[in-house]
Design a protein around this motif. Structure first.
Motif: not given
Length: 60
Positions: A3-12, A41-54
């Motif tokens: 499985e792909n174990t790379v962590r992405t910045r995808c918004c949960p 509302r969490a990512c404001h339409g970007t689909g990703t989160l900043p690293r510290r929030r993730l």
């Protein structure tokens, strides 16, 4: 296959689908459905989160 174990910045909250179109149930005079566009509302339409929030959302 491993499985792909790379962590992405995808918004949960939206799983990377930050903008969606929702039908209102009404129809326009020409017969098409009326839709509204909603953004996450969490990512404001970007689909990703900043690293510290993730990291905070993962419990670290």
């Amino acid at each position: 296959m491993p499985e792909n174990t790379v962590r992405t910045r995808c918004c949960p909250d939206c799983d990377g689908f930050p903008t969606v179109a929702i039908t209102t149930g009404r129809r326009a005079p020409n017969g098409t459905r009326r839709t509204i566009t909603v953004t996450c509302r969490a990512c404001h339409g970007t689909g990703t989160l900043p690293r510290r929030r993730l990291a905070a959302s993962l419990g670290r």
